[in-house]
Design an enzyme around this catalytic site. Structure first.
Site, short mmCIF file in Angstrom:
data_model
loop_
_atom_site.label_atom_id
_atom_site.label_comp_id
_atom_site.label_asym_id
_atom_site.label_seq_id
_atom_site.Cartn_x
_atom_site.Cartn_y
_atom_site.Cartn_z
N LYS A 179 9.16 -4.80 2.49
CA LYS A 179 8.72 -5.02 1.11
C LYS A 179 8.76 -3.71 0.31
CE LYS A 179 4.17 -4.76 0.18
NZ LYS A 179 3.84 -3.86 -0.93
N ASN A 180 8.28 -2.63 0.92
CA ASN A 180 8.18 -1.37 0.18
C ASN A 180 9.54 -0.69 -0.05
OD1 ASN A 180 5.49 -1.72 -0.09
ND2 ASN A 180 4.87 -0.03 1.24
N ARG A 195 0.76 -2.93 -8.29
CA ARG A 195 0.85 -1.59 -8.85
C ARG A 195 2.25 -1.03 -8.80
NH1 ARG A 195 -3.81 0.54 -9.16
NH2 ARG A 195 -2.90 2.59 -8.95
N CYS A 245 -7.93 0.50 -8.01
CA CYS A 245 -7.76 -0.71 -7.20
C CYS A 245 -8.67 -0.63 -5.99
CB CYS A 245 -6.32 -0.92 -6.80
SG CYS A 245 -5.79 0.16 -5.49
N ARG A 247 -5.72 5.76 -7.54
CA ARG A 247 -4.27 5.56 -7.64
C ARG A 247 -3.69 5.77 -9.03
NH1 ARG A 247 -2.44 0.78 -3.69
NH2 ARG A 247 -0.54 1.99 -3.65
N PRO A 248 -3.78 6.99 -9.55
CA PRO A 248 -3.18 7.26 -10.86
C PRO A 248 -1.65 7.36 -10.77
CG PRO A 248 -4.04 9.28 -9.90
CD PRO A 248 -4.37 8.18 -8.93
N ILE A 249 -0.99 7.43 -11.93
CA ILE A 249 0.47 7.65 -11.92
C ILE A 249 0.82 8.93 -12.69
CG2 ILE A 249 1.20 5.25 -11.53
CD1 ILE A 249 1.84 5.19 -14.62
N ASP A 250 -0.14 9.86 -12.72
CA ASP A 250 0.09 11.11 -13.47
C ASP A 250 1.32 11.87 -12.99
OD1 ASP A 250 -1.56 11.36 -11.12
OD2 ASP A 250 -1.85 13.47 -11.62
N LEU A 251 1.64 11.77 -11.69
CA LEU A 251 2.79 12.54 -11.18
C LEU A 251 4.12 11.91 -11.62
CD1 LEU A 251 1.38 13.33 -7.63
CD2 LEU A 251 1.32 14.76 -9.67
N ASP A 273 -0.90 2.79 5.84
CA ASP A 273 -0.74 1.33 5.84
C ASP A 273 -0.96 0.71 7.23
OD1 ASP A 273 -0.30 1.28 3.15
OD2 ASP A 273 1.85 0.89 3.26
N ILE A 285 -5.10 9.73 2.85
CA ILE A 285 -4.22 9.43 1.71
C ILE A 285 -5.01 8.77 0.57
CG2 ILE A 285 -2.07 8.28 0.96
CD1 ILE A 285 -1.57 10.41 3.14
N ARG A 308 1.06 -11.15 -0.08
CA ARG A 308 1.79 -10.17 -0.90
C ARG A 308 2.82 -9.42 -0.06
NH1 ARG A 308 -1.44 -5.79 -3.35
NH2 ARG A 308 0.70 -5.24 -3.77
C1 UD1 Z 1 3.10 3.66 -1.46
C2 UD1 Z 1 3.20 2.35 -0.74
C3 UD1 Z 1 1.85 1.99 -0.12
C4 UD1 Z 1 1.36 3.14 0.76
C5 UD1 Z 1 1.39 4.45 0.01
C6 UD1 Z 1 1.09 5.65 0.89
C7 UD1 Z 1 4.90 1.16 -1.97
C8 UD1 Z 1 5.22 0.05 -2.92
N1 UD1 Z 1 3.60 1.32 -1.70
O1 UD1 Z 1 2.15 3.51 -2.51
O2 UD1 Z 1 2.02 0.81 0.66
O3 UD1 Z 1 0.03 2.88 1.17
O4 UD1 Z 1 2.70 4.68 -0.55
O5 UD1 Z 1 1.97 5.69 1.96
O6 UD1 Z 1 5.77 1.83 -1.47
N2 UD1 Z 1 -1.16 9.94 -6.44
C9 UD1 Z 1 -1.58 10.69 -7.52
N3 UD1 Z 1 -0.82 10.65 -8.66
C10 UD1 Z 1 0.34 9.92 -8.75
C11 UD1 Z 1 0.75 9.17 -7.63
C12 UD1 Z 1 -0.03 9.21 -6.48
O7 UD1 Z 1 -2.62 11.34 -7.47
O8 UD1 Z 1 0.97 9.94 -9.80
C13 UD1 Z 1 -1.99 9.95 -5.20
C14 UD1 Z 1 -2.54 8.57 -4.84
O9 UD1 Z 1 -3.74 8.29 -5.52
C15 UD1 Z 1 -2.73 8.70 -3.34
C16 UD1 Z 1 -1.55 9.62 -2.92
O10 UD1 Z 1 -1.15 10.29 -4.12
O11 UD1 Z 1 -3.93 9.34 -3.05
C17 UD1 Z 1 -0.38 8.91 -2.34
O12 UD1 Z 1 -0.02 7.83 -3.17
P1 UD1 Z 1 1.46 7.28 -3.29
O13 UD1 Z 1 2.31 7.84 -2.19
O14 UD1 Z 1 1.93 7.45 -4.68
O15 UD1 Z 1 1.24 5.74 -3.02
P2 UD1 Z 1 2.08 4.58 -3.68
O16 UD1 Z 1 3.44 5.10 -3.94
O17 UD1 Z 1 1.30 3.96 -4.78
#
Ligand code: UD1
Length: 431
Positions: free
Chosen positions: A22-23, A96, A120, A125-129, A308, A330, A400
């Site tokens: 899925k991922n 997300r 969530c 889980r922000p998307i700032d990066l 996961d 994580i 899901r």
């Molecule tokens: C992906 C996987 C999810 C898995 C996770 C970690 C998919 C669709 N989902 O989620 O199943 O649990 O990787 O292996 O592939 N973070 C920030 N800012 C950002 C992005 C992330 O601070 O802009 C933080 C997150 O809050 C978290 C860490 O970075 O603490 C890792 O998150 P991330 O690797 O981005 O997880 P996802 O890509 O959402």
């Protein structure tokens, strides 16, 4: 709402076939937005997140056909025109990973209007990066009314160093960089196999990406991408879940259609626990009929132990001899399953990011609540060894990401049934 009813006690025996990841499928579907030509994806799992992505891409104007009958694991996507380059809150809040369309939309259409995901069940889980990276590529970003509005005439290659390793963040920016003007060099990238799989697809579409699957990725931008056909890699988390199911129940199962090289950290940990496994090129046999001893686990980015798999490992730890310390590095709030496991008789104490699991406690069936995708998998595992009939509510979480879990488990001897609404619903209908 669906529920799963599981009667514990049967050792799992036989063969179970693993579906596509899925991922990996989700970013690959988003990548199809980068071209007006047809992208054909094979080995797509039949899970709810795929249907959500179909709705997301269709709402933008892409044609998405989910295969049925013998081709039910194939998806064909053609994004000839994208008249509405946006992802609504309604869709982002249920999945997300919808934010994966941000990079491709700005790169292809010059604009994107994507809902911010918010918090969530497992943390902030922000998307700032993702946003910072797009800004480095020259996009103008505004956030208003809960939405990110990104615009750019054409993105420009840049140096990006991720402050923190992010899987979908890496994927989002790799996609954006494929159509940028010039070269992008990204450091501190996620090394997950799903990132490498996405890059494989993009390179088949004409992108020039090197280093995907390592921490440094180089992307030479091209003017356009074309159609391609690609087979999605096997789902390592689904495979790992069944491997633990075999171990936990003292069974003997052959997990086929998987990639053992993606499961090294889990297999090493299981060896420490005393679970016997052997593997061939695309399969892993797990023999659970040995005493299991406690072993600590720390979740890490790939190739470390996957977050996961933390919840499922915890179910195993409840039945191992001794105390296991499970540390979640994580996500900040990923122990919701622990409280449900305690309701089934487990002895687990949470201290911040650590869960202390005192093992070999008999589990007894209870009515439990699934809180997120992987948490629900851990409850299913616990139910397989619990005394009596466990009822797991909110099974939509498991749907899901796990394809037909009850059929697969039944196939290896589990006593499991679904009650409530029938899933999957008819596919192919819009909306
Ligand atoms: C992906 C996987 C999810 C898995 C996770 C970690 C998919 C669709 N989902 O989620 O199943 O649990 O990787 O292996 O592939 N973070 C920030 N800012 C950002 C992005 C992330 O601070 O802009 C933080 C997150 O809050 C978290 C860490 O970075 O603490 C890792 O998150 P991330 O690797 O981005 O997880 P996802 O890509 O959402």
């Amino acid at each position: 709402m669906d529920k799963l009813v599981i009667r514990g006690g049967n050792p799992l025996l036989g063969t179970v076939r693993i579906s596509g990841a899925k991922n990996a499928a989700l970013p690959c579907m988003a990548a199809a937005l980068l071209t007006e030509e047809e992208v054909i994806l094979e080995n797509i799992p039949q899970v709810r997140d795929i249907e959500t992505t179909r709705r997301l891409l269709s709402a933008m104007g892409a044609e998405v056909e989910l295969g049925y009958g013998r081709a039910h694991h194939r998806t064909t996507i053609q994004a000839r025109t994208l008249n509405a380059p946006q992802a609504s809150y309604e869709l982002v809040k249920t999945m997300r990973a919808s934010t994966l369309v941000l990079g491709p939309l700005v790169a292809r259409c010059g604009r994107a209007h994507v809902s911010l995901p918010g918090g969530c069940a497992i943390g902030a889980r922000p998307i700032d990066l993702h946003i910072k990276g797009l800004e480095r590529l020259g996009a103008k970003i505004a956030t208003e009314h809960g939405y990110v509005e990104a615009t750019a005439t054409r993105l420009k290659g840049a140096e990006i160093v991720f402050d923190k390793i992010t899987v979908t963040g890496t994927e989002d920016l790799v996609m954006a960089a494929t159509l940028a003007d010039g070269e992008t060099v990204m450091q501190n990238c996620a090394c997950e196999p799903e990132v490498a799989d996405l890059a494989d697809l993009l390179n088949k579409m004409g992108a020039k990406i090197e280093g995907a699957g390592t921490s440094i990725i180089r992307v030479k931008g091209v003017a356009r991408l074309h159609g391609a056909k690609h087979r999605i890699i096997p789902d390592r988390i689904e495979a790992a879940t069944f491997i633990i199911a075999g171990a936990l129940t003292g069974g003997d199962i052959n997990v086929t259609g998987c990639e053992p090289a993606h499961l090294t950290s889990l297999l090493q940990k299981l060896q420490e626990v005393g679970v016997k496994t052997t593997h061939a090129s695309e399969s892993i046999r797990v023999m659970g009929d040995t005493p299991h001893k406690a072993a600590d686990v720390n979740t890490e980015e790939y190739p470390g132990f996957p977050t996961d798999m933390q919840a499922q490992y915890m179910a195993l730890a409840t039945q191992a001899d001794g105390t296991s310390i499970v540390t979640e590095n994580i996500f900040e709030n990923r122990f919701m399953h622990a409280l449900e496991l305690v309701r089934m008789g487990a002895n687990i104490k949470i201290e911040g990011r650590r869960a202390i699991v005192r093992g070999k406690t008999p589990l007894s069936a209870a009515a439990v609540l699934a809180s997120d995708l992987r948490a629900s998998a851990s409850l299913v595992l616990a139910a397989l060894v619990a005394d009596g009939e466990t009822i797991i509510d909110r099974v939509y979480h498991i749907d899901r990401g796990y394809e037909h879990i009850e059929e697969k488990l039944k196939g290896v001897g589990a006593e499991i049934r679904r009650i409530g609404e029938i899933f999957p619903k008819r596919r192919g209908a819009n909306g």
